[in-house]
Design a protein around this motif. Structure first.
Motif, PDB file in Angstrom:
ATOM      1  N   GLU A 156      -1.197  -7.609   8.649  1.00  0.00           N
ATOM      2  CA  GLU A 156      -1.402  -6.233   8.192  1.00  0.00           C
ATOM      3  C   GLU A 156      -2.861  -5.821   8.360  1.00  0.00           C
ATOM      4  O   GLU A 156      -3.163  -4.703   8.789  1.00  0.00           O
ATOM      5  CB  GLU A 156      -0.980  -6.090   6.740  1.00  0.00           C
ATOM      6  CG  GLU A 156      -1.134  -4.667   6.205  1.00  0.00           C
ATOM      7  CD  GLU A 156      -0.689  -4.545   4.757  1.00  0.00           C
ATOM      8  OE1 GLU A 156      -0.158  -5.535   4.224  1.00  0.00           O
ATOM      9  OE2 GLU A 156      -0.886  -3.470   4.175  1.00  0.00           O
ATOM     10  N   ASN A 157      -3.792  -6.709   8.015  1.00  0.00           N
ATOM     11  CA  ASN A 157      -5.210  -6.396   8.193  1.00  0.00           C
ATOM     12  C   ASN A 157      -5.544  -6.195   9.669  1.00  0.00           C
ATOM     13  O   ASN A 157      -6.350  -5.332  10.024  1.00  0.00           O
ATOM     14  CB  ASN A 157      -6.077  -7.517   7.613  1.00  0.00           C
ATOM     15  CG  ASN A 157      -6.292  -7.358   6.122  1.00  0.00           C
ATOM     16  OD1 ASN A 157      -6.332  -6.263   5.606  1.00  0.00           O
ATOM     17  ND2 ASN A 157      -6.417  -8.467   5.423  1.00  0.00           N
ATOM     18  N   VAL A 177      -0.259 -10.707   5.228  1.00  0.00           N
ATOM     19  CA  VAL A 177      -1.521 -10.046   4.881  1.00  0.00           C
ATOM     20  C   VAL A 177      -2.483 -10.082   6.058  1.00  0.00           C
ATOM     21  O   VAL A 177      -3.151  -9.091   6.374  1.00  0.00           O
ATOM     22  CB  VAL A 177      -2.156 -10.709   3.641  1.00  0.00           C
ATOM     23  CG1 VAL A 177      -3.592 -10.254   3.450  1.00  0.00           C
ATOM     24  CG2 VAL A 177      -1.343 -10.398   2.403  1.00  0.00           C
ATOM     25  N   LYS A 227      -4.135  -2.711  10.566  1.00  0.00           N
ATOM     26  CA  LYS A 227      -4.776  -1.578   9.889  1.00  0.00           C
ATOM     27  C   LYS A 227      -6.249  -1.446  10.252  1.00  0.00           C
ATOM     28  O   LYS A 227      -6.738  -0.340  10.504  1.00  0.00           O
ATOM     29  CB  LYS A 227      -4.621  -1.736   8.373  1.00  0.00           C
ATOM     30  CG  LYS A 227      -5.194  -0.587   7.575  1.00  0.00           C
ATOM     31  CD  LYS A 227      -4.913  -0.763   6.082  1.00  0.00           C
ATOM     32  CE  LYS A 227      -5.486   0.390   5.273  1.00  0.00           C
ATOM     33  NZ  LYS A 227      -5.242   0.213   3.821  1.00  0.00           N
ATOM     34  N   HIS A 228      -6.970  -2.568  10.280  1.00  0.00           N
ATOM     35  CA  HIS A 228      -8.417  -2.496  10.453  1.00  0.00           C
ATOM     36  C   HIS A 228      -8.886  -2.910  11.842  1.00  0.00           C
ATOM     37  O   HIS A 228     -10.020  -2.633  12.212  1.00  0.00           O
ATOM     38  CB  HIS A 228      -9.109  -3.373   9.415  1.00  0.00           C
ATOM     39  CG  HIS A 228      -8.787  -2.994   8.003  1.00  0.00           C
ATOM     40  ND1 HIS A 228      -9.310  -1.878   7.397  1.00  0.00           N
ATOM     41  CD2 HIS A 228      -7.958  -3.570   7.089  1.00  0.00           C
ATOM     42  CE1 HIS A 228      -8.849  -1.788   6.168  1.00  0.00           C
ATOM     43  NE2 HIS A 228      -8.019  -2.801   5.956  1.00  0.00           N
ATOM     44  N   HIS A 279       0.831  -1.186   0.000  1.00  0.00           N
ATOM     45  CA  HIS A 279       0.000   0.000   0.000  1.00  0.00           C
ATOM     46  C   HIS A 279       0.873   1.246   0.000  1.00  0.00           C
ATOM     47  O   HIS A 279       1.775   1.376   0.826  1.00  0.00           O
ATOM     48  CB  HIS A 279      -0.898   0.023   1.245  1.00  0.00           C
ATOM     49  CG  HIS A 279      -1.917  -1.076   1.241  1.00  0.00           C
ATOM     50  ND1 HIS A 279      -2.908  -1.158   0.303  1.00  0.00           N
ATOM     51  CD2 HIS A 279      -2.080  -2.131   2.058  1.00  0.00           C
ATOM     52  CE1 HIS A 279      -3.657  -2.230   0.547  1.00  0.00           C
ATOM     53  NE2 HIS A 279      -3.166  -2.826   1.602  1.00  0.00           N
ATOM     54  N   ILE A 320     -10.345  -4.605   4.002  1.00  0.00           N
ATOM     55  CA  ILE A 320      -9.860  -5.710   4.810  1.00  0.00           C
ATOM     56  C   ILE A 320      -9.960  -7.040   4.082  1.00  0.00           C
ATOM     57  O   ILE A 320      -9.165  -7.942   4.317  1.00  0.00           O
ATOM     58  CB  ILE A 320     -10.628  -5.774   6.155  1.00  0.00           C
ATOM     59  CG1 ILE A 320      -9.979  -6.813   7.081  1.00  0.00           C
ATOM     60  CG2 ILE A 320     -12.085  -6.108   5.959  1.00  0.00           C
ATOM     61  CD1 ILE A 320     -10.549  -6.796   8.464  1.00  0.00           C
ATOM     62  N   LEU A 323      -7.156 -10.761   1.737  1.00  0.00           N
ATOM     63  CA  LEU A 323      -7.514 -12.102   2.190  1.00  0.00           C
ATOM     64  C   LEU A 323      -8.114 -12.924   1.059  1.00  0.00           C
ATOM     65  O   LEU A 323      -7.839 -14.119   0.943  1.00  0.00           O
ATOM     66  CB  LEU A 323      -8.507 -12.015   3.352  1.00  0.00           C
ATOM     67  CG  LEU A 323      -8.033 -11.270   4.611  1.00  0.00           C
ATOM     68  CD1 LEU A 323      -9.045 -11.440   5.722  1.00  0.00           C
ATOM     69  CD2 LEU A 323      -6.671 -11.758   5.052  1.00  0.00           C
ATOM     70  N   GLN A 339     -15.275  -9.218   0.718  1.00  0.00           N
ATOM     71  CA  GLN A 339     -14.605  -7.996   0.259  1.00  0.00           C
ATOM     72  C   GLN A 339     -15.129  -6.855   1.120  1.00  0.00           C
ATOM     73  O   GLN A 339     -15.917  -6.036   0.678  1.00  0.00           O
ATOM     74  CB  GLN A 339     -14.910  -7.755  -1.217  1.00  0.00           C
ATOM     75  CG  GLN A 339     -14.468  -8.868  -2.127  1.00  0.00           C
ATOM     76  CD  GLN A 339     -12.963  -8.804  -2.393  1.00  0.00           C
ATOM     77  OE1 GLN A 339     -12.352  -7.776  -2.241  1.00  0.00           O
ATOM     78  NE2 GLN A 339     -12.382  -9.914  -2.790  1.00  0.00           N
TER      79      GLN A 339
END
Length: 581
Positions: A465-466, A462, A469-470, A372, A524, A528, A519
């Motif tokens: 990271e999610n 991944v 971030k989320h 990103h 997020i 995935l 999705q």
């Protein structure tokens, strides 16, 4: 309801609407509204602008029954909603002053109510922020302000009978008209925010193109040739009237207006660059005096002078100029500063004799699809701040960023050993902890026999990271990420669990009805879904990712893989590539 009164008030609102639109085109107003967090000078500007609207609203009013039906309250409420409590309070006071001197039996409650509703509207700003205040909220705030005004007039004015009769006549038309006026004001100002968001999106695209094109240009240091290349790229990508690149004492490249006296190879002559060199901070100015060019006919009127700093040492600067009435906007300053940070990182790597800072040009598109841009910019900003005070820590962070990028661009490898993937996660977490500090904690419980388990590249990263971030970053106090890996017979289970903000059951259920890996809005689910599809392609539909989550409790993501070890040579090669400098 008095239709003539309604017509007067609506006409006044129309006048205010036109004035509001024209005001949003004023450079000081747009600069103030373009701030994500208002500075004191921005608040002062907004106080006087909205206070002016409130004061003028008194004179646009219609005398009736010894009082006034007017639009005074619009400026105070709109100021509070768009500028916060201080702006709302200040605008309310400015609007109340002329109302007080106009007299009338409703003078005291009308003036006091104007101040009160301005402050209360500001509390709505403090709760939601200006970019989240929509038309409905604006209407509700204005309607509530009118109710407060009416109640204060009725209860505090004497004689009561006159106040009651006055409000019986004017309450409905003024409440409707003034509520619509605040809605109109907020609607017009929201256009400024939308323009800014579009400009920021374009700015992000410009930044990525500049990074792509300038990657590796300064690998051998600053020279006239490399600086000329950087200047040409920046000049072609950014809306500017001139672009310059300097080193510590002279101009290395200059393109655009003013090139007749800003001469390549000669000492730089502007005070802005000298200030940037001394402070090692970006200098932004929108006037010729701030630029400080000794040439009296110089056409340059605004500049972003962003220094390139390595180990707290000034190495040069990137300068973007405008002429005439051109202004430097906040997102433009962030764009140029991001470019300067990126180029500083290249120079630092050259000094440390490190490997490629980011990536080979031929591999860039692959990297862009996986990393990103905001992560890169945030990390560069963290490194930039750390370089000045903790150069050794900065070197370690650069090493982690290089490792992450190197893994992304390594061609032809689809599987990692779990141990290598976890090393990748460690690098990523260290970079995020540099930004968030103790807000991000990680716990790993790994079955030792699974370290050589084959996993798709970036799959665990991944998930982590999610989670950051989320799950954790929106949470004020952050939280904990737990990574667990166990083997059960011929399958390996990897879980990444966080105690972050989570996802509501209703939302998660709705998304899971249509696809196995949602999705989810905000991004997020995109990474995935990619990992899920790769796992099923590699190992079959009985393997993949599943998600569980509870709102305000956290999210739990599972990967199920078949037990499969990587070849010893592949594992060794992966570890070797992880630790090269």
């Amino acid at each position: 309801m008095d239709t003539s009164l309604m017509e007067v008030v609506i006409k006044n609102i129309a006048v205010l609407g036109v004035a509001a639109y024209l005001t949003t085109q004023l450079p000081p107003f747009r600069r103030a509204l373009n701030q994500f967090q208002y500075r004191l000078q921005d608040k002062v500007i907004l106080v006087f602008i909205f206070g002016f609207f409130s004061a003028v609203g008194n004179y646009l009013g219609m005398p009736i029954m010894g009082s006034l039906a007017n639009t005074r309250i619009v400026g105070a409420v709109a100021g509070g909603l768009l500028g916060g409590p201080i702006v709302g309070l200040g605008a309310g006071i400015i609007g109340a002053i002329p109302r007080y001197f106009m007299g009338g039996f409703t003078m005291i409650p009308a003036a006091a109510a104007n101040i009160l509703v301005g402050y209360l509207s500001g509390l709505i700003y403090a709760r939601y922020g200006p970019r989240k205040i929509g038309i409905k909220t604006a209407f509700a705030a204005a309607f509530g302000a009118e109710v407060i005004l009416k109640l204060m007039v009725i209860t505090l004015s004497t004689p009561f009978e006159a106040a009651w009769e006055l409000e019986r006549v004017i309450a409905v038309p003024t409440t409707i008209a003034n509520s619509l006026g605040v809605m109109l004001f907020v609607y017009i100002v929201r256009d400024v925010y939308q323009e800014q968001e579009k400009a920021q999106a374009r700015s992000a695209q410009q930044a990525m193109r500049v990074i792509q094109k300038t990657n590796g240009v300064l690998g051998q240091g600053l020279s006239i040739e490399s600086a000329q290349c950087v200047a040409e790229i920046v000049y072609s990508e950014i809306e500017a009237d001139a672009v310059a690149v300097t080193d510590t004492d002279k101009t290395l490249a200059f393109l655009g207006a003013g090139n007749d006296h800003h001469i390549v190879g000669q000492p730089f002559i502007t005070l802005a660059t000298k200030r940037a060199m001394q402070s090692r901070q970006t200098i932004i100015t929108n006037d010729k005096e701030g630029i400080g060019c000794p040439y009296k006919d110089c056409p340059l009127t605004a500049v972003i002078d962003a220094p390139m700093v390595v180990n707290n040492r000034f190495q040069g600067s990137i300068k973007v100029y405008k002429t005439g009435a051109g202004m430097i906007l906040p997102y433009e300053a962030e764009l140029v500063q991001g470019i300067a940070d990126f180029l500083s990182l290249q120079l630092l790597h050259g000094e440390l004799e490190a490997q490629t800072v980011l990536l080979a040009q031929a591999e860039y598109n692959s990297l862009r699809a996986q990393i990103h841009p905001h992560f890169i910019f945030n990390t560069l900003g963290t490194i930039r701040a750390t370089i000045r005070t903790e150069p050794e820590k900065a070197r370690a962070l650069i090493k982690d960023l290089s490792d992450i990028i190197r893994r992304h661009i390594r061609p032809g490898k689809e599987m990692n050993a779990l141990q290598e993937e976890l090393e990748f996660v460690d690098s990523y977490i260290r970079l995020e902890q540099a930004r968030f500090g103790d807000r991000i904690q990680i716990i790993k419980v790994i079955d030792p026999e699974t370290y050589r388990q084959a996993v798709p590249v970036f799959s665990v990263q991944v998930l982590v990271e999610n989670a950051v971030k989320h799950g954790l970053s929106p949470k004020k106090d952050g939280g904990i990420i737990q990574i667990r890996v166990i083997r059960e017979r011929e399958a390996v289970h990897i879980s990444v669990e966080d105690n972050g903000v989570g996802i509501s059951k209703e939302r998660l259920a709705r998304l899971l009805e249509t696809q196995p890996v949602p999705q989810i809005a905000g991004g997020i689910g995109i990474g995935l879904s990619n990992v899920h599809a790769r796992i099923q392609r590699l190992f079959g539909n009985e393997f993949g990712i599943s998600i569980g989550s509870n709102e305000n409790e956290g999210t739990h993501v599972f990967i199920r893989l078949p037990w499969q070890e990587v070849a010893p040579d592949d594992a060794a090669e992966g570890r070797k590539s992880c630790h090269c400098g």
